[in-house]
Design a protein around this motif. Sequence first.
Motif, PDB file in Angstrom:
ATOM      1  N   THR A 184       1.774  68.485 -18.959  1.00  0.00           N
ATOM      2  CA  THR A 184       2.199  67.672 -17.817  1.00  0.00           C
ATOM      3  C   THR A 184       2.236  68.480 -16.522  1.00  0.00           C
ATOM      4  OG1 THR A 184       4.513  68.150 -18.371  1.00  0.00           O
ATOM      5  CG2 THR A 184       3.556  66.136 -19.275  1.00  0.00           C
ATOM      6  N   SER A 185       2.270  69.814 -16.624  1.00  0.00           N
ATOM      7  CA  SER A 185       2.397  70.629 -15.419  1.00  0.00           C
ATOM      8  C   SER A 185       1.073  70.769 -14.662  1.00  0.00           C
ATOM      9  CB  SER A 185       2.924  72.024 -15.779  1.00  0.00           C
ATOM     10  OG  SER A 185       2.030  72.673 -16.670  1.00  0.00           O
ATOM     11  N   VAL A 186      -0.050  70.448 -15.324  1.00  0.00           N
ATOM     12  CA  VAL A 186      -1.357  70.586 -14.680  1.00  0.00           C
ATOM     13  C   VAL A 186      -1.619  69.362 -13.806  1.00  0.00           C
ATOM     14  CG1 VAL A 186      -3.841  70.701 -15.064  1.00  0.00           C
ATOM     15  CG2 VAL A 186      -2.298  72.027 -16.510  1.00  0.00           C
ATOM     16  N   GLN A 187      -1.949  69.606 -12.547  1.00  0.00           N
ATOM     17  CA  GLN A 187      -2.270  68.537 -11.621  1.00  0.00           C
ATOM     18  C   GLN A 187      -3.758  68.605 -11.281  1.00  0.00           C
ATOM     19  OE1 GLN A 187      -0.181  66.173 -10.570  1.00  0.00           O
ATOM     20  NE2 GLN A 187       1.486  67.048 -11.791  1.00  0.00           N
ATOM     21  N   PRO A 188      -4.544  67.567 -11.636  1.00  0.00           N
ATOM     22  CA  PRO A 188      -5.983  67.596 -11.370  1.00  0.00           C
ATOM     23  C   PRO A 188      -6.322  67.878  -9.907  1.00  0.00           C
ATOM     24  CG  PRO A 188      -5.427  65.766 -12.810  1.00  0.00           C
ATOM     25  CD  PRO A 188      -4.131  66.354 -12.359  1.00  0.00           C
ATOM     26  N   ALA A 189      -5.544  67.310  -8.993  1.00  0.00           N
ATOM     27  CA  ALA A 189      -5.830  67.530  -7.571  1.00  0.00           C
ATOM     28  C   ALA A 189      -5.670  69.000  -7.206  1.00  0.00           C
ATOM     29  CB  ALA A 189      -4.902  66.670  -6.709  1.00  0.00           C
ATOM     30  N   ALA A 190      -4.666  69.650  -7.782  1.00  0.00           N
ATOM     31  CA  ALA A 190      -4.461  71.071  -7.511  1.00  0.00           C
ATOM     32  C   ALA A 190      -5.606  71.902  -8.077  1.00  0.00           C
ATOM     33  CB  ALA A 190      -3.128  71.528  -8.108  1.00  0.00           C
ATOM     34  N   VAL A 191      -6.088  71.527  -9.242  1.00  0.00           N
ATOM     35  CA  VAL A 191      -7.219  72.229  -9.839  1.00  0.00           C
ATOM     36  C   VAL A 191      -8.448  72.087  -8.956  1.00  0.00           C
ATOM     37  CG1 VAL A 191      -8.779  72.299 -11.826  1.00  0.00           C
ATOM     38  CG2 VAL A 191      -6.327  71.965 -12.187  1.00  0.00           C
ATOM     39  N   THR A 192      -8.677  70.882  -8.451  1.00  0.00           N
ATOM     40  CA  THR A 192      -9.831  70.649  -7.575  1.00  0.00           C
ATOM     41  C   THR A 192      -9.729  71.486  -6.307  1.00  0.00           C
ATOM     42  OG1 THR A 192     -10.146  68.396  -8.403  1.00  0.00           O
ATOM     43  CG2 THR A 192     -11.068  68.910  -6.239  1.00  0.00           C
ATOM     44  N   ARG A 193      -8.558  71.525  -5.673  1.00  0.00           N
ATOM     45  CA  ARG A 193      -8.381  72.307  -4.442  1.00  0.00           C
ATOM     46  C   ARG A 193      -8.618  73.791  -4.705  1.00  0.00           C
ATOM     47  NH1 ARG A 193      -3.976  68.744  -3.775  1.00  0.00           N
ATOM     48  NH2 ARG A 193      -2.529  70.315  -4.599  1.00  0.00           N
ATOM     49  N   PHE A 194      -8.245  74.235  -5.907  1.00  0.00           N
ATOM     50  CA  PHE A 194      -8.436  75.650  -6.241  1.00  0.00           C
ATOM     51  C   PHE A 194      -9.907  75.966  -6.517  1.00  0.00           C
ATOM     52  CE2 PHE A 194      -8.839  78.991  -9.426  1.00  0.00           C
ATOM     53  CZ  PHE A 194      -8.145  80.038  -8.827  1.00  0.00           C
ATOM     54  N   LEU A 195     -10.589  75.115  -7.255  1.00  0.00           N
ATOM     55  CA  LEU A 195     -11.939  75.436  -7.715  1.00  0.00           C
ATOM     56  C   LEU A 195     -13.041  75.093  -6.713  1.00  0.00           C
ATOM     57  CD1 LEU A 195     -11.923  74.378 -11.485  1.00  0.00           C
ATOM     58  CD2 LEU A 195     -11.983  76.693 -10.541  1.00  0.00           C
ATOM     59  N   GLU A 196     -12.869  74.013  -5.960  1.00  0.00           N
ATOM     60  CA  GLU A 196     -13.969  73.548  -5.126  1.00  0.00           C
ATOM     61  C   GLU A 196     -14.502  74.614  -4.170  1.00  0.00           C
ATOM     62  OE1 GLU A 196     -15.158  69.904  -2.101  1.00  0.00           O
ATOM     63  OE2 GLU A 196     -13.149  69.989  -2.944  1.00  0.00           O
ATOM     64  N   PRO A 197     -13.652  75.306  -3.391  1.00  0.00           N
ATOM     65  CA  PRO A 197     -14.217  76.333  -2.495  1.00  0.00           C
ATOM     66  C   PRO A 197     -14.874  77.490  -3.252  1.00  0.00           C
ATOM     67  CG  PRO A 197     -11.821  76.443  -2.517  1.00  0.00           C
ATOM     68  CD  PRO A 197     -12.199  75.192  -3.225  1.00  0.00           C
ATOM     69  N   ARG A 198     -14.368  77.811  -4.400  1.00  0.00           N
ATOM     70  CA  ARG A 198     -14.958  78.881  -5.200  1.00  0.00           C
ATOM     71  C   ARG A 198     -16.320  78.478  -5.758  1.00  0.00           C
ATOM     72  NH1 ARG A 198      -9.665  79.298  -4.981  1.00  0.00           N
ATOM     73  NH2 ARG A 198      -8.698  81.388  -5.018  1.00  0.00           N
ATOM     74  N   LEU A 199     -16.438  77.206  -6.152  1.00  0.00           N
ATOM     75  CA  LEU A 199     -17.723  76.711  -6.617  1.00  0.00           C
ATOM     76  C   LEU A 199     -18.755  76.711  -5.491  1.00  0.00           C
ATOM     77  CD1 LEU A 199     -16.569  73.696  -8.839  1.00  0.00           C
ATOM     78  CD2 LEU A 199     -17.402  75.927  -9.610  1.00  0.00           C
ATOM     79  N   GLN A 200     -18.306  76.307  -4.302  1.00  0.00           N
ATOM     80  CA  GLN A 200     -19.205  76.326  -3.146  1.00  0.00           C
ATOM     81  C   GLN A 200     -19.664  77.749  -2.849  1.00  0.00           C
ATOM     82  OE1 GLN A 200     -20.516  73.828  -1.811  1.00  0.00           O
ATOM     83  NE2 GLN A 200     -19.129  72.059  -1.787  1.00  0.00           N
TER      84      GLN A 200
END
Length: 247
Positions: A184-200
């Motif tokens: 329950t502690s994992v927030q998909p939006a937080a994961v996206t904010r963390f990974l998206e710039p790194r993927l770019q």
Amino acid sequence: MSLTDDAHLPPGLALAWGAPAKSNRLGRKPTQSVEQIVDAALELADADGFAALSMPKLAQKIGLTANAIYRYVRSRDELLVLIGDAAWGAPPDRVADAPDWRAAAAIWTQAMVDRCDVHPWLCDLPIRGAPMTPNLLGWAEAILKVLTGAGLSPSEGLACALLLDGYARRIASARRDVRDSATTSVQPAAVTRFLEPRLQELGYSILASMMAGNEYSDEIHDADVTFGLDRILDGIDVLITQKRSSV
């Protein structure tokens, strides 16, 4: 069936087909039936998974001594065969009522996934060869009737059935693993904010775009299951069409 014949059969096969259990070596009247043993084992497996299912734990649950349980089933391997067949149960009647082979195959495969959702430990049971127990053979016969009715030979139908079976088990296993590992502690939006710039930064533009559009997820949706199944059925359809055109 003689004891000699029984000794040459795989574990649990004779009991699965209703053959009498071996003679009571302790000389006592049985207080339980094989069916009661299997029902209790199913409850334990559903609660803790089949890896946690032990003969002593089962004996304790039904009020037997550790040694007395072997008056009903000779080994844990034998027990696993029995509870596996019981958990799969009979194939769904809807397979035979489907309007065409493709719908029938989809119903059959989805029913396998659904049965594994009810008994998640089925994904972990070792496969020791072709189906031999009553319910598993019922599943095999149901899909073979569908595929041979569409024009495939029995051997071709069996190969396609194995393909569908493997897909169903893999999907069910993946859904179970994702479900069990979810926190329950994992927030998909937080994961996206963390990974998206790194993927770019790494040049993974397609993945970054999918993640930004909420198209990249660790969840396995019904649409994902249907998409993969449709591709398999497309391949079987090509085989059926080729068979019909060669007649």
